[in-house]
Design an enzyme around this catalytic site. Structure first.
Site, PDB file in Angstrom:
ATOM      1  CE1 TYR A 142      -3.342  -3.056  -0.167  1.00 45.91           C
ATOM      2  CE2 TYR A 142      -3.683  -2.323   1.716  1.00 45.91           C
ATOM      3  CZ  TYR A 142      -4.316  -3.008   1.190  1.00 45.91           C
ATOM      4  OH  TYR A 142      -5.188  -3.808   0.393  1.00 45.91           O
ATOM      5  CE  LYS A 191       1.003 -17.725  -2.067  1.00 50.92           C
ATOM      6  NZ  LYS A 191      -0.028 -18.575  -1.757  1.00 50.92           N
ATOM      7  CG  ASP A 223      -2.350 -20.144   0.121  1.00 51.05           C
ATOM      8  OD1 ASP A 223      -1.516 -20.049   1.144  1.00 51.05           O
ATOM      9  OD2 ASP A 223      -1.686 -20.797  -0.848  1.00 51.05           O
ATOM     10  CG  ASP A 247      -6.879  -4.039   4.400  1.00 55.26           C
ATOM     11  OD1 ASP A 247      -8.205  -3.521   4.661  1.00 55.26           O
ATOM     12  OD2 ASP A 247      -6.835  -3.382   2.997  1.00 55.26           O
ATOM     13  CG  ASP A 251     -12.459  -6.141   5.830  1.00 51.97           C
ATOM     14  OD1 ASP A 251     -12.218  -5.675   7.147  1.00 51.97           O
ATOM     15  OD2 ASP A 251     -13.313  -5.840   5.082  1.00 51.97           O
TER      16      ASP A 251
END
Ligand code: NAD
Length: 356
Positions: A142, A191, A223, A247, A251
């Site tokens: 980001y 990852k 994942d 992020d 959620d």
């Protein structure tokens, strides 16, 4: 205790939910003899309309001078066409960066009264959901370079993910410290089978873990973590991860606890000043209709008292008041279930304040 709280009401349902959280803080101040001053700091779409800038200098200075910042939410379709640098979401990124807030703490905790609201099967929920997502907040993709260029006659977009060892070390320490105050287990999510950033992440977290022999650490690919959160959330205590993965996972974590409307968050840096906000957005679809759930913002105010002001008793008082109102069967529409009484945003805030 005398404190100044910068208040960013923002857009959409922001003013409604923040209004209720401020009432609850005023009630706390009254009951425990504190002196809280609330300093308005316009930010987001409303600030674009009034001042032409999504984060006016004056608002930033108000936040920098305050002991803590309470935020509703910013943005909405009205400002989707605003140029990139002045978008409401950009103001939030700039504010977090200016305040040096590199850690975002989001509890995912299921209120037992709301077990029916979880989309997970009852036998999964029965094991309990109580974990904390610690997300790196001002690094990663980001905050990397973003560009779109024309190559071979078509647009090609590139976003770069970047992390330094020191950025990873400081967020890892926050997660290990938090685990010490909880059940002593950290799951670091990356990852590393694909990304260099993740390989550095993993090595660095391993090195930090040496200083916390009382905390157990395991690594998990992002994942797999996304799957495990819905398969068996009770296995997690503290999830530590980078900005974008955090992020998304936070959620997902909030959804399994019933509603995005009830989850608070804290963003912290080196000092005691923090930014406290519910995890949801400005919900333009229900703005101005007295339908918004103020609980996430009210619990964010409780986190402010706990983390920035060290007022544990007062924070507990707010959390207990929320629990009592839920026990009495009152719900906003987003968490309503069979046999509950649906009330609006204002009444929910008033009932919680009345329990204090
Ligand atoms: P959203 O979180 O605003 O809404 C998603 C859904 O959840 C909607 O159906 C909404 O009605 C519901 N919802 C959200 N909060 C609720 C609450 N307190 N009570 C009851 N229901 C609630 O996400 P979105 O629709 O993707 O985004 C809307 C705007 O908010 C966009 O402009 C987005 O950029 C912005 N946004 C801001 C923040 C922030 O300020 N931190 C975060 C996310 C999105």
């Amino acid at each position: 205790m005398r404190k100044t709280i910068a208040v960013i009401s923002g857009d959409g349902i922001g003013p409604e939910i923040v209004g209720q959280a401020v009432c609850v803080l005023q009630r706390i101040a009254q009951r425990f003899a504190h002196d809280f001053t609330f300093a308005p700091a316009p930010m987001g779409g409303c600030a674009i309309d009034a001042y032409g800038k999504s984060l006016p200098d004056e608002s930033l200075n108000t936040c920098l001078a305050a002991d803590a910042v309470l935020l509703g939410a910013v943005g909405g379709p009205k400002w989707d066409g605003v140029e990139k640098e002045n978008r409401p979401e950009k103001a939030l990124l700039r504010l977090r960066s200016a305040l040096g807030l590199y850690a975002n703490l989001r509890p995912a905790q299921l209120f037992s009264q709301l077990a029916d609201a979880s989309p997970l099967r009852a036998d999964i929920v029965a094991n309990g959901i109580d974990f904390l997502v610690v997300r790196e907040l001002i690094g990663g993709i980001y905050f990397g370079n973003h560009q779109t260029e024309q190559i071979d006659g078509e647009p090609v977009a590139t976003d770069t993910m970047r992390y330094s060892r020191s950025e990873i070390e400081r967020i890892a320490r926050i997660a290990f410290e938090a685990a010490r105050k909880r059940r002593g287990h950290v799951t670091s999510v990356d990852k590393s089978n694909v990304l260099d950033c993740s390989r550095l992440w993993k090595q660095t977290v391993d090195a930090v873990a040496v200083h916390y022999p009382d905390v157990t650490l395991r690594h998990m690919l992002v994942d797999n973590c996304a799957m495990q959160i819905v398969r068996d959330p009770s296995q997690f205590d503290v999830i530590l991860t980078e900005n974008m993965f955090g992020d998304i996972l936070s959620d997902e974590a909030s959804m399994i606890t019933g509603s995005v409307g009830i989850i608070p968050s804290a963003s912290l840096g080196e000092g005691s000043r923090g930014l406290y906000e519910p995890i949801h957005g400005s919900a333009p679809d229900i703005a101005g209709q007295d339908k918004a759930d103020p609980i996430g913002t009210i619990l964010s105010a409780a986190m402010m008292l706990r983390y920035s002001f060290d007022l544990k008793r007062e924070a507990d008082t707010i959390e207990n008041a929320v629990s009592k109102v839920l026990d009495a069967g009152y719900r906003t529409a987003d968490i309503a279930g069979l046999g509950t009484t649906v009330i609006g945003c204002a009444e929910m805030g008033e009932r919680i304040a009345a329990e204090i």
